[in-house]
Each structure stands twice: as C-alpha cells, then as structure tokens.
Scaffold this motif. Structure first.
Motif, PDB file in Angstrom:
ATOM      1  N   THR A   3      37.945  24.540  39.768  1.00 48.03           N
ATOM      2  CA  THR A   3      37.333  25.250  38.653  1.00 48.03           C
ATOM      3  C   THR A   3      38.304  26.295  38.144  1.00 48.03           C
ATOM      4  N   TYR A   4      38.446  26.379  36.832  1.00 46.22           N
ATOM      5  CA  TYR A   4      39.324  27.376  36.231  1.00 46.22           C
ATOM      6  C   TYR A   4      38.515  28.612  35.871  1.00 46.22           C
ATOM      7  N   PHE A   5      39.041  29.772  36.236  1.00 45.49           N
ATOM      8  CA  PHE A   5      38.454  31.041  35.845  1.00 45.49           C
ATOM      9  C   PHE A   5      39.504  31.834  35.084  1.00 45.49           C
ATOM     10  N   PRO A   6      39.177  32.345  33.911  1.00 45.50           N
ATOM     11  CA  PRO A   6      40.111  33.261  33.256  1.00 45.50           C
ATOM     12  C   PRO A   6      40.156  34.550  34.080  1.00 45.50           C
ATOM     13  N   PRO A   7      41.155  35.393  33.873  1.00 39.99           N
ATOM     14  CA  PRO A   7      41.170  36.681  34.583  1.00 39.99           C
ATOM     15  C   PRO A   7      39.877  37.447  34.323  1.00 39.99           C
ATOM     16  N   LEU A   8      39.310  38.014  35.375  1.00 43.50           N
ATOM     17  CA  LEU A   8      38.008  38.676  35.287  1.00 43.50           C
ATOM     18  C   LEU A   8      38.128  40.181  35.492  1.00 43.50           C
ATOM     19  N   THR A   9      37.337  40.936  34.745  1.00 49.95           N
ATOM     20  CA  THR A   9      37.230  42.373  34.987  1.00 49.95           C
ATOM     21  C   THR A   9      36.400  42.573  36.254  1.00 49.95           C
ATOM     22  N   ALA A  11      33.575  44.072  36.502  1.00 47.59           N
ATOM     23  CA  ALA A  11      32.176  43.788  36.173  1.00 47.59           C
ATOM     24  C   ALA A  11      31.915  42.285  36.137  1.00 47.59           C
ATOM     25  N   GLU A  12      32.824  41.528  35.549  1.00 46.10           N
ATOM     26  CA  GLU A  12      32.665  40.076  35.482  1.00 46.10           C
ATOM     27  C   GLU A  12      32.780  39.453  36.874  1.00 46.10           C
ATOM     28  N   ALA A  13      33.721  39.953  37.661  1.00 48.12           N
ATOM     29  CA  ALA A  13      33.891  39.453  39.030  1.00 48.12           C
ATOM     30  C   ALA A  13      32.645  39.741  39.859  1.00 48.12           C
ATOM     31  N   ILE A  36      45.351  40.459  39.614  1.00 49.54           N
ATOM     32  CA  ILE A  36      46.359  39.516  39.125  1.00 49.54           C
ATOM     33  C   ILE A  36      46.936  39.952  37.785  1.00 49.54           C
ATOM     34  N   GLY A  37      46.480  41.087  37.280  1.00 51.72           N
ATOM     35  CA  GLY A  37      46.962  41.569  35.994  1.00 51.72           C
ATOM     36  C   GLY A  37      46.160  42.765  35.548  1.00 51.72           C
ATOM     37  N   GLY A  47      39.030  34.687  39.819  1.00 48.29           N
ATOM     38  CA  GLY A  47      37.678  34.317  40.202  1.00 48.29           C
ATOM     39  C   GLY A  47      37.606  33.543  41.502  1.00 48.29           C
ATOM     40  N   ARG A  48      38.581  32.664  41.750  1.00 49.00           N
ATOM     41  CA  ARG A  48      38.571  31.902  43.004  1.00 49.00           C
ATOM     42  C   ARG A  48      38.718  32.818  44.206  1.00 49.00           C
ATOM     43  N   ALA A  49      39.569  33.843  44.100  1.00 46.62           N
ATOM     44  CA  ALA A  49      39.752  34.796  45.204  1.00 46.62           C
ATOM     45  C   ALA A  49      38.485  35.610  45.420  1.00 46.62           C
ATOM     46  N   VAL A  50      37.839  36.004  44.338  1.00 44.03           N
ATOM     47  CA  VAL A  50      36.596  36.779  44.443  1.00 44.03           C
ATOM     48  C   VAL A  50      35.516  35.951  45.129  1.00 44.03           C
ATOM     49  N   LEU A  51      35.387  34.693  44.735  1.00 44.67           N
ATOM     50  CA  LEU A  51      34.391  33.829  45.363  1.00 44.67           C
ATOM     51  C   LEU A  51      34.692  33.602  46.839  1.00 44.67           C
TER      52      LEU A  51
END
Length: 65
Positions: A3-9, A11-13, A36-37, A47-51
């Motif tokens: 699954t692709y996740f754009p960079p997340l803030t 709050a989004e994470a 990551i940025g 997002g993958r790291a957060v999950l």
C-alpha cells in the motif's frame, strides 16, 4: 502489492494508527519512528512505519477493538 501512503503529518498519522497526535510525537521522541521529511516543526511520517509501530504498541484488548 504494498500500500502506498503519501507523507503524513502527525495528525494524519494519528488517524491512520488510531491514536492521538501526542502519541505520534512520543513515538518520535522515543525513536520508534523517524520523520521522512517536512520541517522540524512540521515533520512528515511514512504511513507504513506508523502502522508497524502501532501494531506492536497496542495491547490485545485495544487491538481487537
């Protein structure tokens, strides 16, 4: 397929992981996730790291909910 996740803030994470934004910040300070940025005041997360962290940090009772 991954699954692709754009960079997340933060709050989004937090929404993705089902936690509060403060929890995302604590994970960062504890070294569990790395930005990551973004900027120091507004980091962006993968997002993958957060999950991955959220799956290891939740207790069985909250993981089933």
């Amino acid at each position: 397929m991954a699954t692709y996740f754009p960079p997340l803030t933060a709050a989004e994470a937090a929404l993705l992981a089902g936690v509060l934004p403060a929890t995302i910040r604590q994970w960062r300070h504890r070294g569990l996730i790395t930005p990551i940025g973004g900027t120091p005041r507004a980091p962006l997360y993968d997002g993958r790291a957060v999950l991955a962290v959220s799956r290891t940090r939740k207790t069985p009772a909250t993981a089933a909910a």
